[in-house]
Enzyme design. Structure first.
Site, PDB file in Angstrom:
ATOM      1  N   THR A  20      -7.837  18.469 -66.384  1.00 55.72           N
ATOM      2  CA  THR A  20      -7.639  19.329 -67.529  1.00 55.72           C
ATOM      3  C   THR A  20      -8.678  19.030 -68.584  1.00 55.72           C
ATOM      4  O   THR A  20      -9.325  17.956 -68.327  1.00 55.72           O
ATOM      5  CB  THR A  20      -6.279  19.280 -67.804  1.00 55.72           C
ATOM      6  N   ASP A  50     -10.684  15.519 -69.071  1.00 55.82           N
ATOM      7  CA  ASP A  50     -12.109  15.362 -69.204  1.00 55.82           C
ATOM      8  C   ASP A  50     -12.268  15.158 -70.535  1.00 55.82           C
ATOM      9  O   ASP A  50     -12.393  15.815 -71.649  1.00 55.82           O
ATOM     10  CB  ASP A  50     -12.773  16.790 -69.092  1.00 55.82           C
ATOM     11  N   ARG A  98     -11.851  14.606 -60.471  1.00 56.53           N
ATOM     12  CA  ARG A  98     -11.124  14.593 -59.098  1.00 56.53           C
ATOM     13  C   ARG A  98     -11.379  13.333 -58.500  1.00 56.53           C
ATOM     14  O   ARG A  98     -10.815  12.785 -57.653  1.00 56.53           O
ATOM     15  CB  ARG A  98     -11.461  15.815 -58.210  1.00 56.53           C
ATOM     16  N   ASP A 119      -5.260  23.224 -60.075  1.00 50.99           N
ATOM     17  CA  ASP A 119      -5.590  23.513 -61.279  1.00 50.99           C
ATOM     18  C   ASP A 119      -4.528  24.039 -62.359  1.00 50.99           C
ATOM     19  O   ASP A 119      -3.588  24.696 -61.497  1.00 50.99           O
ATOM     20  CB  ASP A 119      -6.770  24.505 -61.593  1.00 50.99           C
ATOM     21  N   ASP A 120      -4.288  23.862 -63.833  1.00 54.91           N
ATOM     22  CA  ASP A 120      -3.208  24.204 -64.395  1.00 54.91           C
ATOM     23  C   ASP A 120      -3.298  25.524 -64.841  1.00 54.91           C
ATOM     24  O   ASP A 120      -2.269  25.923 -65.212  1.00 54.91           O
ATOM     25  CB  ASP A 120      -3.169  23.276 -65.598  1.00 54.91           C
ATOM     26  N   ASP A 121      -4.309  26.303 -64.395  1.00 59.46           N
ATOM     27  CA  ASP A 121      -4.161  27.821 -64.771  1.00 59.46           C
ATOM     28  C   ASP A 121      -4.045  28.621 -63.684  1.00 59.46           C
ATOM     29  O   ASP A 121      -4.267  29.881 -63.991  1.00 59.46           O
ATOM     30  CB  ASP A 121      -5.382  28.062 -65.753  1.00 59.46           C
ATOM     31  N   GLU A 206     -16.205  22.552 -52.393  1.00 59.08           N
ATOM     32  CA  GLU A 206     -15.123  22.602 -51.353  1.00 59.08           C
ATOM     33  C   GLU A 206     -15.592  22.272 -50.093  1.00 59.08           C
ATOM     34  O   GLU A 206     -15.349  21.576 -49.323  1.00 59.08           O
ATOM     35  CB  GLU A 206     -14.609  23.745 -51.542  1.00 59.08           C
ATOM     36  N   HIS A 234      -5.301  32.894 -58.263  1.00 58.74           N
ATOM     37  CA  HIS A 234      -6.294  32.368 -59.283  1.00 58.74           C
ATOM     38  C   HIS A 234      -5.887  33.459 -60.618  1.00 58.74           C
ATOM     39  O   HIS A 234      -6.601  34.642 -60.765  1.00 58.74           O
ATOM     40  CB  HIS A 234      -7.891  32.510 -59.310  1.00 58.74           C
ATOM     41  N   THR A 235      -5.204  32.925 -61.382  1.00 59.98           N
ATOM     42  CA  THR A 235      -4.642  33.703 -62.875  1.00 59.98           C
ATOM     43  C   THR A 235      -5.029  32.954 -63.888  1.00 59.98           C
ATOM     44  O   THR A 235      -4.287  32.082 -64.739  1.00 59.98           O
ATOM     45  CB  THR A 235      -3.249  33.938 -62.729  1.00 59.98           C
TER      46      THR A 235
END
Length: 256
Positions: A20, A50, A98, A119-121, A206, A234-235
């Protein structure tokens, strides 16, 4: 009277790894994310900022969540950061974060756990956590709204991944998304801890990582009804317009 749910002691822990960074929508994104993962049993949440130091905002959010976790931090090197005018896909995000989390999990020594980069989003079905807990080496499933498509997914034939429904750089050995796979923590204890690299081409994080874990895409374990069911979307949160903020008179500060 509420009956306390008994957690199977043999159930593997899920290490959820969440890079994040400080931004206006961070609290909103993490709050939404927490409202999903707080329902996941036997989970350890590793949040890596970060940043040059841990922030109070993230510490508070993690404490409020009640989820067992670890707050880490490391700053992305300046020569690897996003530059003005760059599109999201043109630079790496979360490489050092990571890697720090992978080293931390390896040091914890749990050889019967699952590791997932979340990811947080993004938006997650609770079912994806049930699916990944069955992982023996590396599990995989579809992800929606990614790569310029409605979804990307592996194509499964006779229980094996044979090809991919993907249009962006399909020549990658593993043309898949960070949110589309989880792996068994035993793979962190076979020698050198696998790592991501800033030297890899954009969009190849990846694939480069999975090449360290597996010999072939056919070694992947398809989940989500043989990779036919969407369990992750993915939003990304839209940029917030606050251009009128400066015109308002000063008011007592509240957290957003």
């Amino acid at each position: 009277m509420h009956l306390q749910q008994v957690v199977d002691p043999n159930m593997p822990t899920i290490f959820v790894v969440t890079p994040t960074y400080t931004r206006l929508t961070q609290r909103a994104d993490i709050t939404r994310f927490v409202n999903t993962i707080k329902h996941v049993e036997k989970m350890h949440w590793i949040v890596i900022e970060d940043s040059e130091h841990p922030t109070e905002a993230v510490r508070e959010l993690m404490a409020e969540s009640g989820i067992p976790g670890t707050q880490l931090y490391t700053k992305t090197p300046e020569n690897s950061e996003k530059k003005d005018g760059m599109e999201r896909f043109q630079y790496h995000r979360g490489v050092d974060q990571r890697n720090l989390a992978l080293n931390k999990i390896a040091a914890m020594g749990d050889k019967n756990a699952i590791v997932y980069f979340a990811d947080d989003d993004n938006t997650y079905s609770l079912e994806v956590f049930d699916e990944m807990r069955k992982t023996e080496r590396v599990s995989v499933w579809p992800v929606a709204f990614v790569g310029g498509q409605k979804y990307e997914r592996p194509i499964v034939v006779d229980g094996k991944v044979k090809k991919w429904h993907v249009s962006w750089h399909p020549e990658r050995t593993y043309p898949t998304d960070m949110a589309s796979f989880a792996f068994h923590s035993s793979l962190l204890h076979t020698g050198r801890v696998p790592q991501f690299s800033h030297e890899w081409r954009q969009g190849f994080l990846e694939s480069g990582f999975l090449e360290q874990l597996l010999d072939s895409p056919e070694d992947l374990e398809p989940r989500g009804d043989n990779c036919t069911k969407i369990l992750v979307w993915h939003t990304r949160t839209m940029d917030v317009n606050i251009k009128r903020e400066a015109k308002l008179r000063a008011e007592p500060f509240i957290k957003v």
